[in-house]
Scaffold this motif. Structure first.
Motif, PDB file in Angstrom:
ATOM      1  N   LEU A 150      -3.206  -0.819  -5.813  1.00  0.00           N
ATOM      2  CA  LEU A 150      -4.014  -0.924  -7.018  1.00  0.00           C
ATOM      3  C   LEU A 150      -3.163  -0.683  -8.263  1.00  0.00           C
ATOM      4  O   LEU A 150      -3.341  -1.348  -9.294  1.00  0.00           O
ATOM      5  CB  LEU A 150      -5.163   0.089  -6.960  1.00  0.00           C
ATOM      6  N   GLU A 151      -2.235   0.254  -8.163  1.00  0.00           N
ATOM      7  CA  GLU A 151      -1.340   0.525  -9.289  1.00  0.00           C
ATOM      8  C   GLU A 151      -0.443  -0.673  -9.585  1.00  0.00           C
ATOM      9  O   GLU A 151      -0.260  -1.065 -10.744  1.00  0.00           O
ATOM     10  CB  GLU A 151      -0.484   1.747  -8.986  1.00  0.00           C
ATOM     11  N   SER A 169      -1.092  -3.744  -8.875  1.00  0.00           N
ATOM     12  CA  SER A 169      -1.930  -4.816  -9.401  1.00  0.00           C
ATOM     13  C   SER A 169      -2.237  -4.597 -10.882  1.00  0.00           C
ATOM     14  O   SER A 169      -2.223  -5.545 -11.687  1.00  0.00           O
ATOM     15  CB  SER A 169      -3.231  -4.894  -8.602  1.00  0.00           C
ATOM     16  N   THR A 170      -2.508  -3.347 -11.261  1.00  0.00           N
ATOM     17  CA  THR A 170      -2.785  -3.036 -12.670  1.00  0.00           C
ATOM     18  C   THR A 170      -1.571  -3.326 -13.545  1.00  0.00           C
ATOM     19  O   THR A 170      -1.698  -3.828 -14.673  1.00  0.00           O
ATOM     20  CB  THR A 170      -3.193  -1.562 -12.811  1.00  0.00           C
ATOM     21  N   LEU A 171      -0.384  -3.048 -13.027  1.00  0.00           N
ATOM     22  CA  LEU A 171       0.844  -3.286 -13.785  1.00  0.00           C
ATOM     23  C   LEU A 171       1.294  -4.745 -13.722  1.00  0.00           C
ATOM     24  O   LEU A 171       2.229  -5.131 -14.434  1.00  0.00           O
ATOM     25  CB  LEU A 171       1.973  -2.387 -13.248  1.00  0.00           C
TER      26      LEU A 171
END
Length: 284
Positions: A128-129, A131-133
């Protein structure tokens, strides 16, 4: 009564020889079988005739599988991620071993606590991290997560803690900066520990499969272990009518090539690796 050093007897040598054969035979079998015609791997798996040895499986494997891309991606990740581990983790270990600051014990306890977390627990938050970045399917996703890990910090902290403080004070008296003390005094002393960390880091990065197969899904970023995991599908997909023996021949050829870097690294660094492993077991 003077203590004498016990020397291994015939029984010990025989046991060691049997263990060496047991560990080395699978490597020999994989390499020798990769040189056999594909049909012989299935029909007579334990025999090896030098007269029939050829590089056919290797030529076919290079034609069917993008193993060169896997090696290149793994080498890039290994160099960059390994450099970050070998630079930052000893510095963090040095801080925990030789400096006093508020919350040091609590922070070090948190670092050790992360060792108890299974890798699978961290995969979804990391994904998820990434993907956010916007780092999915990128080298950043392969390199940055885990480049500074708790075990490496703990390993370096234990190695540096054994260095006498007087040795560090002598460096400061000579006018060295704090980083100069670390580079000129600490690093030469902990060289066996650094060599052991280098071997362990290389093995972990080289053999890592779970995170690379999740973080990237395009062939241009696949590491060697991901390429090897899909080797059979690539062989059958690229060659119409490829039988079971053909697939196994190319799998063994790819596996033999994949083993070589780790074997070479361990042979070159084995003396330092063993010294680093045993460094913390003797006190005095």
């Amino acid at each position: 009564m003077n203590a004498t050093t016990a020397r291994p007897g015939p029984v010990q040598y025989a046991v060691l020889a049997v263990l060496a054969i047991a560990f080395l035979y699978p490597i020999w079998w994989a390499f020798s079988s990769s040189l056999k015609p594909a049909a012989e791997i299935i029909s007579d798996p334990l025999a090896f005739d030098v007269a029939h040895a050829n590089l056919g499986n290797y030529r076919a494997m290079f034609a069917d599988v993008p193993i060169g891309t896997g090696f290149a991606n793994t080498a890039l990740v290994l160099v960059v991620k390994g450099a970050m581990t070998m630079f930052f983790c000893p510095l963090a270990g040095y801080a925990f071993a030789k400096y006093t600051f508020p919350g040091k014990d609590l922070l070090f306890g948190v670092v050790l606590l992360t060792l108890m977390l299974p890798t699978l627990v961290l995969i979804i938050p990391l994904l998820l991290e990434m993907s956010t970045l916007g780092w999915v399917n990128s080298y950043q996703a392969l390199i940055l997560p885990g480049s500074i890990d708790a075990f490496s910090i703990f390993w370096m902290r234990q190695s540096i803690a054994a260095i006498p403080n007087e040795l560090l004070d002598a460096g400061r008296v000579d006018g060295a900066s704090e980083f100069g003390v670390f580079a000129r005094v600490v690093v030469p002393v902990i060289r066996p520990g650094l060599a052991a960390l280098a071997v362990l880091t290389t093995m972990n990065v080289y053999n890592d499969f779970v995170w690379p197969v999740i973080a990237v899904n395009d062939t241009s970023h696949q590491t060697l272990q991901v390429v090897l995991s899909t080797l059979a599908q690539n062989v059958t997909g690229n060659r119409v009518g490829a039988d079971f023996a053909t697939v196994w021949g190319e799998v063994l050829a790819a596996g033999s090539i994949a083993m070589l870097p780790l074997l070479v690294i361990f042979v070159l660094l084995q003396r330092h690796f063993i010294s680093g492993i045993l460094a913390g077991s003797v006190k005095g």
